[in-house]
Design a protein around this motif. Structure first.
Motif, PDB file in Angstrom:
ATOM      1  N   VAL A  74       0.838  -1.211   0.000  1.00 52.53           N
ATOM      2  CA  VAL A  74       0.000   0.000   0.000  1.00 52.53           C
ATOM      3  C   VAL A  74       0.868   1.254   0.000  1.00 52.53           C
ATOM      4  O   VAL A  74       0.576   2.231  -0.702  1.00 52.53           O
ATOM      5  N   GLN A  75       1.951   1.210   0.795  1.00 54.74           N
ATOM      6  CA  GLN A  75       2.835   2.367   0.875  1.00 54.74           C
ATOM      7  C   GLN A  75       3.565   2.615  -0.446  1.00 54.74           C
ATOM      8  O   GLN A  75       3.726   3.766  -0.881  1.00 54.74           O
ATOM      9  N   SER A 132      -3.345   1.062  -5.153  1.00 59.58           N
ATOM     10  CA  SER A 132      -4.223   0.694  -4.030  1.00 59.58           C
ATOM     11  C   SER A 132      -5.490   1.547  -4.026  1.00 59.58           C
ATOM     12  O   SER A 132      -6.588   1.052  -3.772  1.00 59.58           O
ATOM     13  N   LYS A 146       0.599   3.504  -3.870  1.00 60.97           N
ATOM     14  CA  LYS A 146      -0.566   4.226  -3.353  1.00 60.97           C
ATOM     15  C   LYS A 146      -1.636   4.413  -4.426  1.00 60.97           C
ATOM     16  O   LYS A 146      -2.828   4.233  -4.157  1.00 60.97           O
TER      17      LYS A 146
END
Length: 383
Positions: free
Chosen positions: A303-304, A310, A307
Motif C-alpha cells: 500500500v505504501q 491501491s 498508493k
C-alpha cells in the motif's frame, strides 16, 4: 535394512496417530451432534427438508414440498440408506449429515495425499483444520444438502485426481442432483480435463497442472492445426464426453425447468452479484486469520509503495459495493439465519459497507499471495 525398519516404524506410528485423531474427531463430533439434537429438533430450513426426507424414506416419492429449491438427491440418498433398516426418523436423517462430516474428513486427507504424498503429517493437520471450519461443522449437525453435497464433490475430485474419470463423471451427476450449484465444480473439472487431454494429445507429454505458458502453447498449436483428431485415443474422447454429458444434461435441465431452482422460483431469481466475491474474501480472512498474519507487513508495504494502485483497487471495490449490493428479501425477513443478524447489525449501516472495503482489499491480497507462494513451492520441490 535399518532405513526400511525406520520407514516401517514411521508408517506404523502415523497410522496409529491417524486412527486416534479420526476416532477423537468422530467422538467429539458425536457429542456435539447429540447436544444440538437435544436442544432443537428443527433448525432453520429443516422444517422443509425433514418432512420431505421422511416421505422419501417411507418410499412416498409422489410427495414434494414446493418450497424446496434443490433437486431430490439428499432425499434419495436418505431413502437408500435408511429405508432398508426402517430407520425413518428425524434423528437418523440428521445422522446422515453427521456421517458425511467424517467421510469428508477422510476424503480431504485422501485428496491432500494425492497432491503431496511426502508430507502426510501436514496433510493430516490440513484435513483436520479444514474439517473444523465452523460453518461446515455446524451444518454437519443438521439435515441439509450442504454436508452430503460436499461429500460428492470431494469424491468426484478424488476420483478425478486418481484418473477414474468416467466414474468421477457419474459422481458429478449425483453431485448436481444433490445441489444444482455443484455444476460449477463439474464445469471446472471438465475444463481442466479438456486442457490436460488436449495438451497431452498435442505435445505427447503428460502434465496434470497446466501453467499459463502451457495453455498459451496449446492454443498456438491448436491454431496451427497440429491436433490430429483421428490420432487422439478413444479413452480421451470417452473421458471428455462423460463430463460433457453431465454439463449438457444440466443445460437441458435449465431450459426445461426455466431456471436453476425447482421450487419457490419467485424468491430465487438468478442475478449477477459481484459483491459476493468481496464477501468471500472477508469470509476467508475471518476463518483463516492465523494463516494470513504473515501477510500484514507485506500488505502495508504494498500500500505504501503503490498508493495509486491501491487507491484504484479500493475505488473499484467501492463502485461495486455502490452499484451491485443486492439485498435478498429473505435476508431482511428471516431471523433464523445468522446472516440476518450480521446484515442488520453491520451492513444495514451504509457507512460500514464502505469502511470494510480495506479488509476486502487485504483479503484479496492474501488470497493471491498465498496462491503465488504455493506455486513457487511446487516449482522448487517439483510436486
Amino acid at each position: 535394512m535399518s532405513w526400511k525398519i525406520m520407514a516401517f516404524s514411521a508408517y506404523k506410528s502415523f497410522t496409529i496417530v491417524f486412527i486416534l485423531v479420526v476416532c477423537l474427531f468422530v467422538t467429539i463430533s458425536k457429542i456435539i451432534f447429540d447436544e444440538v439434537y437435544k436442544e432443537s429438533r428443527i433448525v432453520i430450513d429443516e422444517a422443509f427438508h425433514i418432512p420431505q426426507g421422511l416421505e422419501y424414506c417411507r418410499l412416498n416419492f409422489k410427495f414434494w414440498d414446493p418450497k424446496i429449491t434443490t433437486l431430490p438427491g439428499l432425499y434419495i440418498i436418505s431413502a437408500v440408506i435408511l429405508s432398508p433398516f426402517n430407520a425413518c426418523s428425524d434423528y437418523w436423517l440428521k445422522f446422515i449429515s453427521f456421517t458425511a462430516t467424517f467421510v469428508n474428513y477422510i476424503l480431504l486427507f485422501a485428496i491432500l495425499q494425492v497432491n503431496n504424498r511426502h508430507d502426510k503429517w501436514k496433510n493430516l493437520f490440513l484435513a483436520t483444520n479444514l474439517s473444523l471450519l465452523p460453518p461446515l461443522l455446524f451444518f454437519g449437525n443438521l439435515y441439509y444438502t450442504d454436508t452430503v453435497s460436499i461429500t460428492f464433490i470431494l469424491l468426484m475430485i478424488l476420483l478425478f485426481k486418481i484418473e477414474y474419470i468416467i466414474l468421477a463423471s457419474v459422481i458429478a451427476l449425483f453431485s448436481v442432483i444433490m445441489r444444482q450449484t455443484n455444476i460449477i465444480w463439474v464445469a471446472m473439472l471438465f475444463a481442466h480435463l479438456c486442457l490436460v487431454e488436449l495438451y497431452t494429445a498435442v505435445t505427447k507429454k503428460k502434465q496434470v497442472d497446466l501453467s499459463f505458458s502451457d495453455i498459451k502453447l496449446l492454443m498456438q498449436q491448436l491454431q496451427q492445426r497440429k491436433l490430429d483428431v483421428k490420432k487422439v485415443p478413444k479413452s480421451i474422447w470417452c473421458n471428455i464426453l462423460s463430463f460433457l454429458a453431465v454439463c449438457l444434461s444440466f443445460v437441458v435441465f435449465i431450459i426445461t425447468n426455466k431456471g436453476i431452482v425447482v421450487g419457490d422460483k419467485s424468491a430465487h431469481v438468478m442475478t449477477f452479484h459481484f459483491v459476493q466475491i468481496l464477501y468471500f474474501l472477508l469470509f476467508c480472512l475471518i476463518f483463516t486469520w492465523p494463516y494470513f498474519i504473515s501477510s500484514v507487513l507485506p500488505f502495508l508495504y504494498l500500500v505504501q509503495q503503490r498508493k495509486v494502485f491501491s487507491l484504484l483497487i479500493i475505488s473499484f471495490m467501492g463502485v461495486v459495493v455502490l452499484l451491485n449490493t443486492e439485498v435478498h428479501p429473505y435476508l431482511l425477513a428471516d431471523n433464523r439465519h445468522y446472516t440476518f443478524y450480521i446484515w442488520n447489525r453491520f451492513y444495514q449501516n451504509d457507512v460500514f459497507r464502505y469502511l470494510i472495503i480495506p479488509a476486502y482489499y487485504f483479503g484479496g491480497y492474501c488470497f493471491f499471495r498465498c496462491r503465488m507462494l504455493e506455486n513457487n513451492l511446487k516449482a522448487v520441490y517439483n510436486y
